[in-house]
Design a protein around this motif. Structure first.
Motif, PDB file in Angstrom:
ATOM      1  N   THR A 123      57.456  91.876 103.564  1.00  0.00           N
ATOM      2  CA  THR A 123      56.425  90.899 103.237  1.00  0.00           C
ATOM      3  C   THR A 123      55.644  91.280 101.991  1.00  0.00           C
ATOM      4  O   THR A 123      55.183  90.413 101.243  1.00  0.00           O
ATOM      5  N   ASN A 124      55.489  92.568 101.743  1.00  0.00           N
ATOM      6  CA  ASN A 124      54.684  93.020 100.614  1.00  0.00           C
ATOM      7  C   ASN A 124      55.470  93.159  99.320  1.00  0.00           C
ATOM      8  O   ASN A 124      55.073  93.929  98.434  1.00  0.00           O
ATOM      9  N   GLY A 125      56.582  92.437  99.200  1.00  0.00           N
ATOM     10  CA  GLY A 125      57.163  92.338  97.874  1.00  0.00           C
ATOM     11  C   GLY A 125      58.660  92.430  97.716  1.00  0.00           C
ATOM     12  O   GLY A 125      59.161  92.359  96.602  1.00  0.00           O
ATOM     13  N   VAL A 126      59.438  92.604  98.793  1.00  0.00           N
ATOM     14  CA  VAL A 126      60.880  92.837  98.659  1.00  0.00           C
ATOM     15  C   VAL A 126      61.109  93.911  97.586  1.00  0.00           C
ATOM     16  O   VAL A 126      61.719  93.679  96.546  1.00  0.00           O
ATOM     17  N   LEU A 127      60.566  95.081  97.843  1.00  0.00           N
ATOM     18  CA  LEU A 127      60.638  96.189  96.901  1.00  0.00           C
ATOM     19  C   LEU A 127      61.833  97.061  97.241  1.00  0.00           C
ATOM     20  O   LEU A 127      61.822  97.810  98.223  1.00  0.00           O
TER      21      LEU A 127
ATOM     22  N   PHE B  72      70.217  94.270 110.581  1.00  0.00           N
ATOM     23  CA  PHE B  72      71.108  93.246 111.135  1.00  0.00           C
ATOM     24  C   PHE B  72      71.442  92.145 110.132  1.00  0.00           C
ATOM     25  O   PHE B  72      71.250  90.961 110.373  1.00  0.00           O
ATOM     26  N   GLY B  73      71.928  92.601 108.974  1.00  0.00           N
ATOM     27  CA  GLY B  73      72.593  91.699 108.061  1.00  0.00           C
ATOM     28  C   GLY B  73      71.791  91.113 106.940  1.00  0.00           C
ATOM     29  O   GLY B  73      72.362  90.481 106.042  1.00  0.00           O
ATOM     30  N   ARG B  74      70.502  91.301 106.920  1.00  0.00           N
ATOM     31  CA  ARG B  74      69.684  90.627 105.916  1.00  0.00           C
ATOM     32  C   ARG B  74      70.114  90.967 104.488  1.00  0.00           C
ATOM     33  O   ARG B  74      70.059  90.118 103.602  1.00  0.00           O
ATOM     34  N   ILE B  75      70.551  92.214 104.250  1.00  0.00           N
ATOM     35  CA  ILE B  75      71.021  92.562 102.899  1.00  0.00           C
ATOM     36  C   ILE B  75      72.537  92.781 102.879  1.00  0.00           C
ATOM     37  O   ILE B  75      73.073  93.317 101.909  1.00  0.00           O
ATOM     38  N   GLY B  76      73.230  92.385 103.944  1.00  0.00           N
ATOM     39  CA  GLY B  76      74.672  92.559 103.995  1.00  0.00           C
ATOM     40  C   GLY B  76      75.103  93.881 104.592  1.00  0.00           C
ATOM     41  O   GLY B  76      76.242  94.318 104.385  1.00  0.00           O
ATOM     42  N   GLU B  77      74.217  94.530 105.355  1.00  0.00           N
ATOM     43  CA  GLU B  77      74.507  95.776 106.055  1.00  0.00           C
ATOM     44  C   GLU B  77      73.928  95.666 107.464  1.00  0.00           C
ATOM     45  O   GLU B  77      72.926  94.986 107.676  1.00  0.00           O
TER      46      GLU B  77
ATOM     47  N   VAL C  65      75.774  84.029  94.077  1.00  0.00           N
ATOM     48  CA  VAL C  65      74.984  82.802  94.000  1.00  0.00           C
ATOM     49  C   VAL C  65      73.507  83.094  93.739  1.00  0.00           C
ATOM     50  O   VAL C  65      72.949  82.654  92.730  1.00  0.00           O
ATOM     51  N   VAL C  66      72.865  83.832  94.640  1.00  0.00           N
ATOM     52  CA  VAL C  66      71.407  83.957  94.570  1.00  0.00           C
ATOM     53  C   VAL C  66      70.962  84.766  93.355  1.00  0.00           C
ATOM     54  O   VAL C  66      70.113  84.312  92.582  1.00  0.00           O
ATOM     55  N   GLY C  67      71.520  85.972  93.193  1.00  0.00           N
ATOM     56  CA  GLY C  67      71.091  86.816  92.083  1.00  0.00           C
ATOM     57  C   GLY C  67      71.231  86.143  90.737  1.00  0.00           C
ATOM     58  O   GLY C  67      70.249  86.055  89.961  1.00  0.00           O
ATOM     59  N   PRO C  68      72.428  85.633  90.388  1.00  0.00           N
ATOM     60  CA  PRO C  68      72.580  84.977  89.082  1.00  0.00           C
ATOM     61  C   PRO C  68      71.661  83.773  88.902  1.00  0.00           C
ATOM     62  O   PRO C  68      71.080  83.577  87.819  1.00  0.00           O
TER      63      PRO C  68
ATOM     64  N   ARG D  33      63.806  90.040  92.192  1.00  0.00           N
ATOM     65  CA  ARG D  33      64.435  91.261  92.697  1.00  0.00           C
ATOM     66  C   ARG D  33      64.893  91.024  94.120  1.00  0.00           C
ATOM     67  O   ARG D  33      64.308  90.211  94.854  1.00  0.00           O
ATOM     68  N   GLY D  34      65.952  91.732  94.516  1.00  0.00           N
ATOM     69  CA  GLY D  34      66.416  91.622  95.884  1.00  0.00           C
ATOM     70  C   GLY D  34      67.862  92.013  96.038  1.00  0.00           C
ATOM     71  O   GLY D  34      68.528  92.429  95.072  1.00  0.00           O
ATOM     72  N   ILE D  35      68.342  91.874  97.259  1.00  0.00           N
ATOM     73  CA  ILE D  35      69.727  92.173  97.644  1.00  0.00           C
ATOM     74  C   ILE D  35      70.124  91.194  98.731  1.00  0.00           C
ATOM     75  O   ILE D  35      69.308  90.825  99.576  1.00  0.00           O
ATOM     76  N   GLY D  36      71.382  90.810  98.744  1.00  0.00           N
ATOM     77  CA  GLY D  36      71.892  89.964  99.821  1.00  0.00           C
ATOM     78  C   GLY D  36      71.159  88.642  99.878  1.00  0.00           C
ATOM     79  O   GLY D  36      71.077  87.905  98.893  1.00  0.00           O
ATOM     80  N   LEU D  37      70.594  88.317 101.042  1.00  0.00           N
ATOM     81  CA  LEU D  37      69.792  87.102 101.199  1.00  0.00           C
ATOM     82  C   LEU D  37      68.342  87.490 101.457  1.00  0.00           C
ATOM     83  O   LEU D  37      67.691  87.004 102.382  1.00  0.00           O
ATOM     84  N   PHE D  38      67.839  88.376 100.582  1.00  0.00           N
ATOM     85  CA  PHE D  38      66.471  88.875 100.694  1.00  0.00           C
ATOM     86  C   PHE D  38      65.961  89.149  99.283  1.00  0.00           C
ATOM     87  O   PHE D  38      66.264  90.180  98.679  1.00  0.00           O
ATOM     88  N   TRP D  39      65.177  88.179  98.735  1.00  0.00           N
ATOM     89  CA  TRP D  39      64.747  88.235  97.342  1.00  0.00           C
ATOM     90  C   TRP D  39      63.279  87.851  97.220  1.00  0.00           C
ATOM     91  O   TRP D  39      62.727  87.161  98.085  1.00  0.00           O
ATOM     92  N   ALA D  40      62.675  88.280  96.120  1.00  0.00           N
ATOM     93  CA  ALA D  40      61.309  87.884  95.798  1.00  0.00           C
ATOM     94  C   ALA D  40      61.255  87.368  94.371  1.00  0.00           C
ATOM     95  O   ALA D  40      61.918  87.900  93.479  1.00  0.00           O
TER      96      ALA D  40
END
Length: 476
Positions: free
Chosen positions: A248-252, A282-287, A371-374, A390-397
């Protein structure tokens, strides 16, 4: 990657979605009478979290399916926050619903001191995907009490009391968990657990360490952490707890070498390393667990949310062999009536089956990278209000600013009222266009269900792109 997931039905018709009442009757939307009843009961009797009760007007929700939910007026919203970043497999996933139905039909509950098939199977499956020798699982009702119990374990094993946590963090709303929390939600709840000290974590975009590269940010942040350990007294520190990726505090996302450095400092001073993966597990960043991506093995991992997509309250602590063995002959002083509740564990087991059958981890990595990053980088280049993505998988800010050169935030830290109006306007534009956003301070987060179709994912990013023109109007 081909988009072949079957649970995402692409339903967009409000009448088809409908509102199912308690006797199973489906009512087409809009349904203004039902909406009025829900709103009246809520406003008269429900006490909401983190809110001034007379200043809120919660939106009544009638139905949900896949990555979409509907209000009683029939308005559809793409759920780009996965509710509270917990609905990883989306609304009304048929496999999870069926798992709960079947479990309720054969054994609705059993006390935690007895062995139970779904509880044991879920614990085994979690242990199999956890790193290193983290092979035991203590189940809780959610993420806050998972962190509470992880700290309790660390204190019991080390004989020490103090815990270190980041300022930019959220670890839950219960007594010790809110003390661990670094963000402003802690302030009104002090004093609580006085044996907590906070430190600055890495945040390259707004570096507290005047770093000019991710590597330097990591090096200097670790030097700061070691200084805090020294000044607090190494023999007083039981644990360091940190979100593997600050949520919540920034997807750091931690810079190169940081988590490995935390592990080394914990080993050096005999401190327990607790990885809070309540949001990113449990999968949020693909791990399965985010620490797996960084090649780090903590002593304890806390989880909740995505373990069963929040279909029933469930969390827990994954425990290393060393810590588990401490309690072989010493009683663990803790427990919960609903620890490992069968109706919560059953959709947890189903979650593993869905992930494996549908290639969810691979899918998340693909959508994030392709998709998301680009697309977010394109959006950042287009909008002067975007300071960084910034982010990874399906977790970005998406971090929004008034001035890209000075990096002045679009709204001040912990803004409220009129000061927060610019972010409110951006969020309103998203909702008007049919997307429910996750906003916090000067950031918009992108965290849709992991089963979202690529078509809906692109549509949601298009909506954000358009809504950011509102943010651009505040740029100095």
């Amino acid at each position: 990657m081909t988009d072949t997931l079957t649970p995402e039905t692409q339903t967009t018709d409000a009448a088809t979605a409908g509102f199912v009442d308690r006797d199973g009757t489906r009512h087409p939307l809009p349904d203004t009478e039902a909406e009025a009843r829900v709103r009246a009961d809520d406003r008269a009797h429900v006490f909401h979290s983190w809110s001034a009760q007379a200043l809120i007007d919660p939106l009544p929700i009638a139905a949900g399916e896949g990555s979409t939910f509907w209000d009683y007026q029939g308005n559809a919203y793409l759920d780009f926050s996965s509710q509270l970043v917990n609905l990883n497999l989306g609304h009304q996933h048929p496999d999870l619903v069926e798992a709960i139905r079947q479990q309720a039909g054969r054994l609705a509950t059993i006390q935690p001191s007895m062995a139970n098939d779904v509880r044991g199977e879920l614990a085994r499956r979690i242990a199999e995907v956890a790193p290193g020798d983290l092979d035991k699982v203590f189940f809780t009702n959610g993420g806050a009490d998972a962190n509470e119990y992880a700290v309790r374990m660390a204190r019991a094993v080390t004989g020490r009391r103090k815990v270190l946590s980041m300022y930019r963090s959220y670890h839950g709303g219960t007594a010790t968990a809110i003390s661990l929390t670094g963000d402003p939600r802690r302030w009104a709840n002090e004093p609580s657990d006085g044996s907590v000290a906070h430190f600055m974590g890495p945040y390259a975009y707004r570096s507290s360490f005047h770093a000019d590269s991710p590597e330097q940010e990591s090096e200097r942040a670790l030097a700061h952490l070691e200084q805090v350990i020294t000044l607090e007294g190494p023999n007083t520190v039981a644990a360091i707890i940190l979100e593997t990726i600050v949520g919540t505090n920034g997807v750091l996302v931690p810079p190169p070498g940081y988590l490995e450095g935390v592990r080394a400092l914990a080993d050096k001073y005999g401190i327990v390393y607790i990885a809070d993966e309540v949001m990113v597990g449990f999968g949020r960043i693909g791990e399965w667990f985010a620490v797996n991506r960084f090649g780090v093995t903590p002593d304890l991992i806390t989880f909740a949310k995505g373990v069963n997509s929040g279909y029933a309250p469930l969390g827990g602590v994954v425990i290393s062999k060393r810590i588990a063995e401490h309690f072989d002959t010493v009683a663990f002083a803790g427990g919960l009536t609903y620890s490992g509740h069968p109706l919560a564990c059953a959709p947890g087991v189903a979650t593993f089956e869905v992930f494996e059958r549908d290639g969810i981890l691979e899918r998340v990595r693909d959508l994030g990278e392709r998709v998301v990053g680009p697309r977010l980088r394109e959006i950042a280049a287009k909008h002067p209000s975007v300071g960084e993505v910034r982010g990874i998988g399906l977790f970005w800010a998406i971090e929004l600013v008034k001035n890209a050169e000075t990096r002045e935030p679009l709204v001040p830290f912990n803004a409220s009222g009129a000061d927060a109006a610019p972010m409110g306007a951006v969020a309103a534009a998203c909702k008007q266009a049919g997307l429910w956003p996750f906003v916090h301070f000067n950031r918009m987060h992108v965290a849709p269900p992991l089963v979202i179709s690529e078509e809906d994912l692109v549509r949601g990013l298009d909506i954000i792109d358009e809504a950011l023109t509102v943010a651009d109007s505040y740029v100095a």
